[in-house]
Design an enzyme around this catalytic site. Structure first.
Site, PDB file in Angstrom:
ATOM      1  N   ASP A   1      -1.758   6.461   6.480  1.00 57.61           N
ATOM      2  CA  ASP A   1      -2.803   5.555   5.989  1.00 57.61           C
ATOM      3  C   ASP A   1      -3.050   4.541   7.107  1.00 57.61           C
ATOM      4  OD1 ASP A   1      -4.335   3.584   4.821  1.00 57.61           O
ATOM      5  OD2 ASP A   1      -2.938   3.140   3.183  1.00 57.61           O
TER       6      ASP A   1
ATOM      7  N   LYS B   1     -12.211  -2.083   6.559  1.00 56.58           N
ATOM      8  CA  LYS B   1     -11.389  -2.940   7.403  1.00 56.58           C
ATOM      9  C   LYS B   1     -11.853  -2.904   8.872  1.00 56.58           C
ATOM     10  CE  LYS B   1      -8.541  -3.689   3.822  1.00 56.58           C
ATOM     11  NZ  LYS B   1      -7.775  -2.565   3.265  1.00 56.58           N
TER      12      LYS B   1
ATOM     13  N   TRP C   1       0.829  -1.213   0.000  1.00 56.72           N
ATOM     14  CA  TRP C   1       0.000   0.000   0.000  1.00 56.72           C
ATOM     15  C   TRP C   1       0.860   1.259   0.000  1.00 56.72           C
ATOM     16  CZ3 TRP C   1      -4.266  -1.286  -1.944  1.00 56.72           C
ATOM     17  CH2 TRP C   1      -4.896  -2.478  -1.599  1.00 56.72           C
TER      18      TRP C   1
HETATM   19  C1  LIG Z   1      -7.085  -2.094   1.934  1.00 58.77           C
HETATM   20  C2  LIG Z   1      -6.079  -1.033   2.061  1.00 58.77           C
HETATM   21  C3  LIG Z   1      -5.974   0.018   1.124  1.00 58.77           C
HETATM   22  C4  LIG Z   1      -6.820   0.109  -0.117  1.00 58.77           C
HETATM   23  O1  LIG Z   1      -8.087   0.489   0.177  1.00 58.77           O
HETATM   24  P1  LIG Z   1      -9.166   0.761  -0.987  1.00 58.77           P
HETATM   25  O2  LIG Z   1     -10.306   1.284  -0.176  1.00 58.77           O
HETATM   26  O3  LIG Z   1      -9.427  -0.546  -1.647  1.00 58.77           O
HETATM   27  O4  LIG Z   1      -8.610   1.761  -1.918  1.00 58.77           O
HETATM   28  C5  LIG Z   1      -5.029   0.993   1.346  1.00 58.77           C
HETATM   29  N1  LIG Z   1      -4.210   0.951   2.410  1.00 58.77           N
HETATM   30  C6  LIG Z   1      -4.273  -0.053   3.316  1.00 58.77           C
HETATM   31  C7  LIG Z   1      -3.321  -0.054   4.478  1.00 58.77           C
HETATM   32  C8  LIG Z   1      -5.201  -1.067   3.167  1.00 58.77           C
HETATM   33  O5  LIG Z   1      -5.276  -2.065   4.059  1.00 58.77           O
END
Ligand SMILES: *Cc1c(COP(=O)(O)O)cnc(C)c1O
Length: 354
Positions: free
Chosen positions: A167, A191, A100
């Site tokens: 993030d 998540k 990511w």
């Molecule tokens: C799942 C995830 C993403 C991507 O998320 P989307 O909503 O599919 O764009 C980005 N960063 C992390 C740490 C993730 O676990």
């Protein structure tokens, strides 16, 4: 009986949240209309999104601390782009801890110079780099708190004078942190918060307005701040479910409570991985994620047997990410301790039978 759901994302949500969400689809607020067929500007929905935004700040301890919460479209992946579009004038620093972060770096490169302060790519992202330095003329420093794919998690965040951006998609609301250290936090809902389709973005006052470029309205944080997250139609259902999950968490005792449960779950599983000679972990112990535990069988020939056993035990979502292989048990906030026990029981049964 509901399956033990270890899915990495979209993932498990609390039963009572799913129950209330399904009721709202048919009859929201006892008004004989569905949540998803009323105006997003109607009072009942405005109340929902305002409550979701307030709960997010309250749970993180950021209420009245000069932060605003938004629910935007496009997933966390859209934030890779928006962060750079809105904040990168010349140069930004990124820590590369996995898939990511890698994607965030790729987007940001379109807007300026990127200094990768450290990377664990050399070892398949199986650890968190430490002891790096951040250039103090960077516009910001960006990191990913939890590597969902490989199963590593940052336990400390650097002291730095440049704005700190994180993030937190896969571990937000799972543990206590000094959230006031951060200038911008983002997280896709799917998540630890709700269904896919909305992204929580938390922005500290005063960090915008420092880049010279023109920013298209939809990609401009300022637009969304000025319109209180209602510039266009928000993802009404994902926002509603997120609000329910945040309320569920608050009623349980908030982050301090859930962090204890998350630590218990992680401890239970990791101690079995370390004890059981048929399994081993694949990331550095001090960097292990409490959310996504990755492991492999020490004897590949047991794969078919183990896969059948956990599936028969009503367990879902245990396969590792396609880029890593092996197994990944995602233990987000809504996963009960007894589900982890069910997995540990299967691991012990495999040991007894071999
Ligand atoms: C799942 C995830 C993403 C991507 O998320 P989307 O909503 O599919 O764009 C980005 N960063 C992390 C740490 C993730 O676990």
């Amino acid at each position: 009986m509901k399956k033990h759901n270890f899915s990495a994302g979209p993932c498990i949500l609390p039963e009572e949240v799913l129950q209330k969400a399904s009721e709202a689809i048919l009859n929201f607020n006892d008004d004989n209309l569905s949540l998803i067929e009323i105006s997003h500007r109607s009072k009942p929905f405005v109340t929902v999104i305002e409550k979701a935004r307030a709960l997010a700040l309250e749970l993180l301890g950021l209420e009245n601390k000069g932060y605003k919460a938004l629910f935007l479209h496009g997933g966390a992946s859209m934030e890779f782009l928006m962060v750079a579009y809105n904040l990168l004038q010349k140069k930004a620093a990124y820590l590369n801890t996995g898939t990511w972060s890698d994607k965030a770096i790729k987007e940001a490169k379109e807007f300026g110079e990127i200094v990768e302060v450290a990377s664990s790519k050399d070892k398949g992202f199986n650890y968190i780099p430490k002891g790096y330095s951040i250039p103090n003329d960077a516009d910001y420093f960006h990191c990913t708190s939890n590597n969902t794919v490989a199963g590593t998690q940052m336990k400390d965040f650097p002291q730095t004078d440049v704005p700190l951006i994180c993030d937190m998609s896969s571990d937000i609301f799972s543990r206590q942190l000094d959230f006031e250290k951060f200038d911008l936090i983002y997280a896709g809902a799917q998540k630890n918060m709700g269904p896919a389709g909305t992204t929580l973005v938390i922005i500290k006052d005063g960090i915008l307005g420092k880049v010279e470029r023109q920013i298209p309205s939809m990609l401009n944080y300022q637009t969304h701040l000025e319109k209180d997250s209602m510039f266009n139609t928000p993802a009404v259902f994902p926002v509603y479910v997120s609000m329910l999950t945040l309320q569920w968490l608050k009623d349980l005792g908030g982050i301090p409570f859930i962090e204890k449960v998350n630590n218990q779950k992680a401890e239970l599983l990791y101690s079995e991985i370390d004890r059981n000679p048929l399994f081993k972990g694949i990331v550095a112990k001090e960097d292990r994620s409490t959310m996504n535990a990755t492991f492999v069988l020490t004897d590949d020939s047991l794969t078919e047997k183990f896969d059948k056993m956990w599936q028969d035990a009503n367990i879902n979502g245990l396969h590792g990410h396609r880029s890593v292989g092996g197994y990944r048990a995602s233990m987000y906030n809504a996963l009960p301790l007894y589900s982890v026990q069910a997995l540990v029981d299967v691991m012990q049964e495999l040991e007894r039978n071999n």
